[in-house]
Design a protein around this motif. Structure first.
Motif, PDB file in Angstrom:
ATOM      1  N   SER A   1       0.819  -1.215   0.000  1.00 45.90           N
ATOM      2  CA  SER A   1       0.000   0.000   0.000  1.00 45.90           C
ATOM      3  C   SER A   1       0.855   1.269   0.000  1.00 45.90           C
ATOM      4  N   ILE A   2       2.072   1.155   0.476  1.00 44.95           N
ATOM      5  CA  ILE A   2       2.973   2.309   0.533  1.00 44.95           C
ATOM      6  C   ILE A   2       4.040   2.135  -0.536  1.00 44.95           C
ATOM      7  N   GLN A   3       4.176   3.150  -1.370  1.00 43.69           N
ATOM      8  CA  GLN A   3       5.157   3.115  -2.440  1.00 43.69           C
ATOM      9  C   GLN A   3       6.232   4.171  -2.207  1.00 43.69           C
ATOM     10  N   ARG A   4       7.446   3.804  -2.524  1.00 41.22           N
ATOM     11  CA  ARG A   4       8.557   4.752  -2.460  1.00 41.22           C
ATOM     12  C   ARG A   4       8.934   5.143  -3.880  1.00 41.22           C
ATOM     13  N   TYR A   5       9.154   6.442  -4.085  1.00 39.26           N
ATOM     14  CA  TYR A   5       9.462   6.934  -5.427  1.00 39.26           C
ATOM     15  C   TYR A   5      10.818   7.623  -5.439  1.00 39.26           C
ATOM     16  N   GLN A   6      11.362   7.726  -6.632  1.00 37.28           N
ATOM     17  CA  GLN A   6      12.637   8.405  -6.831  1.00 37.28           C
ATOM     18  C   GLN A   6      12.559   9.217  -8.125  1.00 37.28           C
ATOM     19  N   PRO A   7      13.446  10.202  -8.280  1.00 33.70           N
ATOM     20  CA  PRO A   7      13.416  11.025  -9.493  1.00 33.70           C
ATOM     21  C   PRO A   7      13.677  10.197 -10.749  1.00 33.70           C
ATOM     22  N   ALA A   8      13.004  10.591 -11.824  1.00 34.81           N
ATOM     23  CA  ALA A   8      13.218   9.975 -13.129  1.00 34.81           C
ATOM     24  C   ALA A   8      13.707  11.055 -14.093  1.00 34.81           C
ATOM     25  N   GLU A   9      14.432  10.661 -15.101  1.00 39.81           N
ATOM     26  CA  GLU A   9      15.037  11.624 -16.025  1.00 39.81           C
ATOM     27  C   GLU A   9      14.026  12.088 -17.065  1.00 39.81           C
ATOM     28  N   HIS A  10      13.057  12.873 -16.616  1.00 38.68           N
ATOM     29  CA  HIS A  10      12.058  13.465 -17.500  1.00 38.68           C
ATOM     30  C   HIS A  10      11.751  14.875 -17.005  1.00 38.68           C
ATOM     31  N   TYR A  11      11.429  15.767 -17.958  1.00 38.22           N
ATOM     32  CA  TYR A  11      11.070  17.139 -17.605  1.00 38.22           C
ATOM     33  C   TYR A  11       9.634  17.228 -17.094  1.00 38.22           C
ATOM     34  N   TRP A  12       8.713  16.588 -17.801  1.00 35.42           N
ATOM     35  CA  TRP A  12       7.297  16.698 -17.461  1.00 35.42           C
ATOM     36  C   TRP A  12       7.084  16.217 -16.019  1.00 35.42           C
ATOM     37  N   PRO A  13       6.425  17.003 -15.172  1.00 35.24           N
ATOM     38  CA  PRO A  13       6.272  16.626 -13.749  1.00 35.24           C
ATOM     39  C   PRO A  13       5.633  15.267 -13.530  1.00 35.24           C
ATOM     40  N   GLU A  14       4.590  14.909 -14.320  1.00 35.62           N
ATOM     41  CA  GLU A  14       3.922  13.628 -14.100  1.00 35.62           C
ATOM     42  C   GLU A  14       4.791  12.446 -14.507  1.00 35.62           C
ATOM     43  N   LEU A  15       5.875  12.703 -15.252  1.00 42.10           N
ATOM     44  CA  LEU A  15       6.784  11.639 -15.655  1.00 42.10           C
ATOM     45  C   LEU A  15       8.113  11.679 -14.910  1.00 42.10           C
ATOM     46  N   SER A  16       8.280  12.651 -14.025  1.00 45.30           N
ATOM     47  CA  SER A  16       9.584  12.883 -13.402  1.00 45.30           C
ATOM     48  C   SER A  16       9.835  12.047 -12.157  1.00 45.30           C
TER      49      SER A  16
END
Length: 494
Positions: free
Chosen positions: A372-387
């Motif tokens: 239920s809990i997800q951890r996220y990290q930065p992705a190499e994209h400009y668009w905020p919903e893809l970053s």
């Protein structure tokens, strides 16, 4: 540790299983039939059918001539494999290493397990009595080698537990078939007058090898312990696994907690010695009514802290149904990882890094469900919903320093905006039928589209605050145009 093996022989496996499902079928002799080369042959017999003179391989027509009211059932292909697999899974309560021995047996590695039942005699008696209570006609034997245990279980008379070093003595009075030899070798031995193993066991190995071949010598050495023989377990035992049995059935949550604590103490001590910690663990409970119940936990970071792991299990205990009582607990650390110890700060009041956030997340996830809990990290994209992307492994991509909303919409939603002049923040916007009057604004922050991936207009983002003090993240798509300007809302600040 000396190896000890158990061989279990189900003398009438298929028919015993059928009678368990159809109790009325046990009143008459029962056989399973199969078709071979246009003939119906007996594939398996019940004890009653065997006592009337019916045997495997006999033609069905001949069997009916002996007993006209014989119950004949078509043989379900591979049923032995399915039955032995299920029985083997049940036997895992007695040992983590159980293997099927087609067509009618099981092999158990009992090394280091018998003391939990008070010795080898109690251990073997417990297994055979339980299987007999289920309606299976079984014989079992224990020895230092698989070959001797197999031979005694099927061809022995009285002794079912062979002490270590007495394999040769146990094998001597048995027929050559006890060595698991093929029919060609058995026929040759019979023709030479070798009706018992003692007739040839004293002969030189080289002479036996020249006469009967390497396969014969291999089986003989395996039975005597001169050649290693391994079994293929139904499930690969966990490296970090502990068992705890109880003479009295355990029913209460307090007693279950004590059992889990003891198991965790042992496993966590091993993990601490190796610098590892638990990521996922499963507690398997075997009830006295032969039902199996499980609970599992997961952690966001490797942990070998008994107190923390116990709290996670305690949250799951209410969902555990002990029924009439639990007599065996098995705790397995299914996934372990290296524990990364952060350097202690000499000037810190606590003396070590604070990992309370990780512990809190573990407890929340245990309550609301795994994953239920997800951890996220930065992705190499400009668009905020893809970053951002789900965390898999640390990467070198740095997150931007500009403010970002606490809640980012998966996709921007269109809004109606009133703006005084180009490139000025909007004065009003309407979202979901509600009009918002903007009192403060900051921006624009221009985010370009990734031209090497797709074509399209850029975005000019503004952080705006309405009269009620609520803050939003909105943007204009592309350059200002009187009739074609498009505005979107993309997030909400706390």
């Amino acid at each position: 540790m000396t190896k000890r093996y158990i061989s279990i022989w189900f003398r009438h496996l298929l028919t015993d299983w059928y009678i368990r499902k159809h109790p009325d079928a046990g009143d008459s002799p029962l056989v399973f039939s199969t078709q071979q080369r246009g003939r119906q042959l007996i594939h398996a017999t019940s004890r009653k059918a065997e006592n009337t003179g019916i045997y495997c391989g006999m033609a069905v027509a001949d069997a009916k001539a002996i007993y006209p009211h014989l119950v004949i059932t078509p043989y379900p292909p591979d049923q032995e494999h399915h039955l032995l697999t299920a029985l083997g899974q049940w036997c895992i309560r007695y040992s983590p290493v159980v293997s099927i021995d087609l067509p009618d047996g099981l092999l158990i590695d009992a090394s280091g397990c018998t003391h939990l039942w008070g010795g080898e005699h109690n251990y073997l008696a417990e297994i055979t009595l339980k299987l007999s209570a289920y309606g299976y006609d079984v014989r079992a034997a224990m020895a230092d080698t698989i070959g001797t245990a197999w031979a005694v279980a099927r061809y022995g008379n009285d002794a079912t537990i062979i002490p270590g070093g007495l394999e040769r003595k146990a094998l001597r009075p048995l027929p050559p078939a006890a060595l698991r030899l093929d029919d060609t070798l058995l026929t040759k031995l019979q023709q030479l007058g070798f009706h018992k193993i003692e007739d040839f066991i004293h002969l030189p190995i080289n002479a036996l090898k020249r006469r009967f071949g390497q396969a014969f010598i291999l089986r003989l050495k395996q039975a005597l312990g001169g050649e290693r023989e391994d079994i293929l377990p139904l499930g690969i035992p966990s490296v970090y696994e502990e068992r705890l049995s109880s003479l009295d059935p355990i029913k209460t949550a307090k007693a279950i907690t004590i059992a889990i604590t003891r198991l965790l103490d042992v496993i966590c001590f091993k993990l601490q010695q190796e610098g590892k910690g638990i990521r996922t663990a499963t507690l398997t409970c075997y009830r006295i009514d032969d039902q199996v119940v499980q609970i599992s936990i997961g952690t966001n970071g490797a942990s070998n802290n008994t107190t923390h792991l116990l709290k996670l299990f305690e949250l799951k205990i209410p969902s555990l149904a002990p029924g009439p009582g639990i007599d065996l607990f098995i705790l397995q650390a299914l996934l372990v990882e290296d524990v990364i110890s952060e350097q202690e700060k000499i000037w810190s009041a606590t003396g070590s890094a604070d990992n309370n956030i990780t512990k809190l997340l573990d407890r929340i996830e245990s309550k609301i469900g795994s994953g239920s809990i997800q951890r996220y990290q930065p992705a190499e994209h400009y668009w905020p919903e893809l970053s951002i992307q789900p965390f898999t492994a640390p990467n070198d991509h740095q997150q931007v320093n500009a403010p970002r909303p606490d809640k980012l919409l998966p996709q921007p939603l269109p809004i109606e905006v009133t703006a005084p002049i180009p490139d000025y923040p909007p004065m009003l916007f309407r979202f979901m039928g509600q009009l918002h009057e903007i009192k403060k604004a900051d921006g624009p922050e221009r985010i370009e589209r990734e031209w090497w991936l797709e074509d399209g207009a850029h975005r000019d983002y503004y952080i705006v605050e309405d009269a009620a003090g609520r803050r939003y993240w909105i943007f204009r798509l592309g350059h200002y145009a009187v009739s074609q300007t498009q505005w979107f809302i993309h997030g909400f600040f706390a």
